[in-house]
Design an enzyme around this catalytic site. Structure first.
Site, PDB file in Angstrom:
ATOM      1  N   GLU A   1     -11.994 -68.126 -11.651  1.00  0.00           N
ATOM      2  CA  GLU A   1     -11.758 -67.336 -12.915  1.00  0.00           C
ATOM      3  C   GLU A   1     -10.523 -66.587 -12.605  1.00  0.00           C
ATOM      4  OE1 GLU A   1     -11.491 -66.904 -15.726  1.00  0.00           O
ATOM      5  OE2 GLU A   1     -13.052 -66.114 -16.771  1.00  0.00           O
ATOM      6  N   ASP A   2      -9.813 -66.261 -13.815  1.00  0.00           N
ATOM      7  CA  ASP A   2      -8.701 -65.180 -13.405  1.00  0.00           C
ATOM      8  C   ASP A   2      -9.181 -63.635 -13.345  1.00  0.00           C
ATOM      9  OD1 ASP A   2      -9.536 -64.898 -16.188  1.00  0.00           O
ATOM     10  OD2 ASP A   2      -7.530 -65.083 -16.867  1.00  0.00           O
TER      11      ASP A   2
ATOM     12  N   ASP B   1     -13.862 -58.835 -16.137  1.00  0.00           N
ATOM     13  CA  ASP B   1     -13.868 -57.382 -17.147  1.00  0.00           C
ATOM     14  C   ASP B   1     -15.278 -56.818 -17.487  1.00  0.00           C
ATOM     15  OD1 ASP B   1     -12.913 -55.095 -18.314  1.00  0.00           O
ATOM     16  OD2 ASP B   1     -11.778 -56.231 -19.766  1.00  0.00           O
TER      17      ASP B   1
ATOM     18  N   PHE C   1      -4.859 -53.223 -18.593  1.00  0.00           N
ATOM     19  CA  PHE C   1      -4.591 -54.410 -19.074  1.00  0.00           C
ATOM     20  C   PHE C   1      -3.418 -55.003 -18.482  1.00  0.00           C
ATOM     21  CE2 PHE C   1      -3.139 -57.876 -21.777  1.00  0.00           C
ATOM     22  CZ  PHE C   1      -4.317 -58.650 -22.147  1.00  0.00           C
TER      23      PHE C   1
ATOM     24  N   ARG D   1       1.945 -65.913 -18.861  1.00  0.00           N
ATOM     25  CA  ARG D   1       1.167 -66.651 -17.649  1.00  0.00           C
ATOM     26  C   ARG D   1       2.146 -67.054 -16.691  1.00  0.00           C
ATOM     27  NH1 ARG D   1      -4.117 -67.440 -20.147  1.00  0.00           N
ATOM     28  NH2 ARG D   1      -3.793 -67.812 -22.429  1.00  0.00           N
TER      29      ARG D   1
END
Ligand code: IMP
Ligand code: MG
Length: 187
Positions: A107-108, A111, A160, A173
């Protein structure tokens, strides 16, 4: 090096947080650790689209697991552009059954944890032999639900971030480093 883009009548600035070199060095460490932990096993590496694709591609090349196979799934969480709502939707399912398999979910970022929770609940019903999560980034300040993270690239503060797979409105990206998004009005 800051990245500055004029878009939709304002300026978006990417302030570097984690350099490309730091990302690649950490991936080598994770690769060694994961290769040791799964030595000799048949692992299915799962990329969570789209955010994890760059990390997935680099991490896979740092693994020494000859029996490894791969699959992809798409998840999307509704919400504003910079906050996740927790309403998760499966946009693309795996191509093969996972019953009895050792899954390594790549997963990136974790959060709130709601996306991973959704995915774990969904996968448990398909009875894999094991599930581990490898996330490039972890934002502990955002936690809403607890998810077990077995491998974490970097723990970051509650900002963010984009780049290296992570997007703002589907952009950035392709950027090789991770940066904090800042917005400015045009002068
Ligand atoms: P969670 O469900 O809140 O844990 O968030 C998971 C998803 O929200 C990630 O897979 C990302 O797509 C997105 N997300 C959360 N934080 C960020 C960020 O800082 N930048 C870009 N996307 C993020
Ligand atoms: Mg996203």
């Amino acid at each position: 090096m800051e990245l500055i883009t004029e878009v939709n009548g304002r300026i978006e600035k990417l302030v570097p947080m984690i350099t490309a070199d730091e990302i690649q060095a950490r991936i080598q460490e994770l690769g060694r650790q994961i290769s040791q932990d799964y030595a000799g096993q048949e692992v299915v590496a799962l990329a969570v689209l789209k955010g994890s694709v760059l990390f997935f591609a680099d991490l896979l090349r740092a693994l020494d697991l000859p029996l490894l196979t791969t699959d992809f799934l798409g998840l999307s969480s509704y919400g504003s552009r910079t906050a996740s709502s927790g309403v998760v939707r499966l946009t693309q399912d795996l191509s093969r059954p996972i019953e009895g398999k050792h899954l390594l979910v790549i997963e990136d970022i974790v959060d709130t944890g709601l996306t991973m929770k959704y995915l774990l609940d969904n996968f448990q019903t398909r009875r894999p032999a094991s599930i581990r999560i490898c996330t490039l980034l972890h934002k502990p300040a955002g936690k809403v639900v607890e998810v077990p993270m077995d491998y974490v690239g970097f723990t970051i503060e509650d900002k963010f971030v984009v780049g290296y797979g992570l997007d703002y409105d589907e952009r950035y990206r392709q950027v090789p480093f991770i940066g904090v998004m800042e917005f400015q009005d045009l002068p």
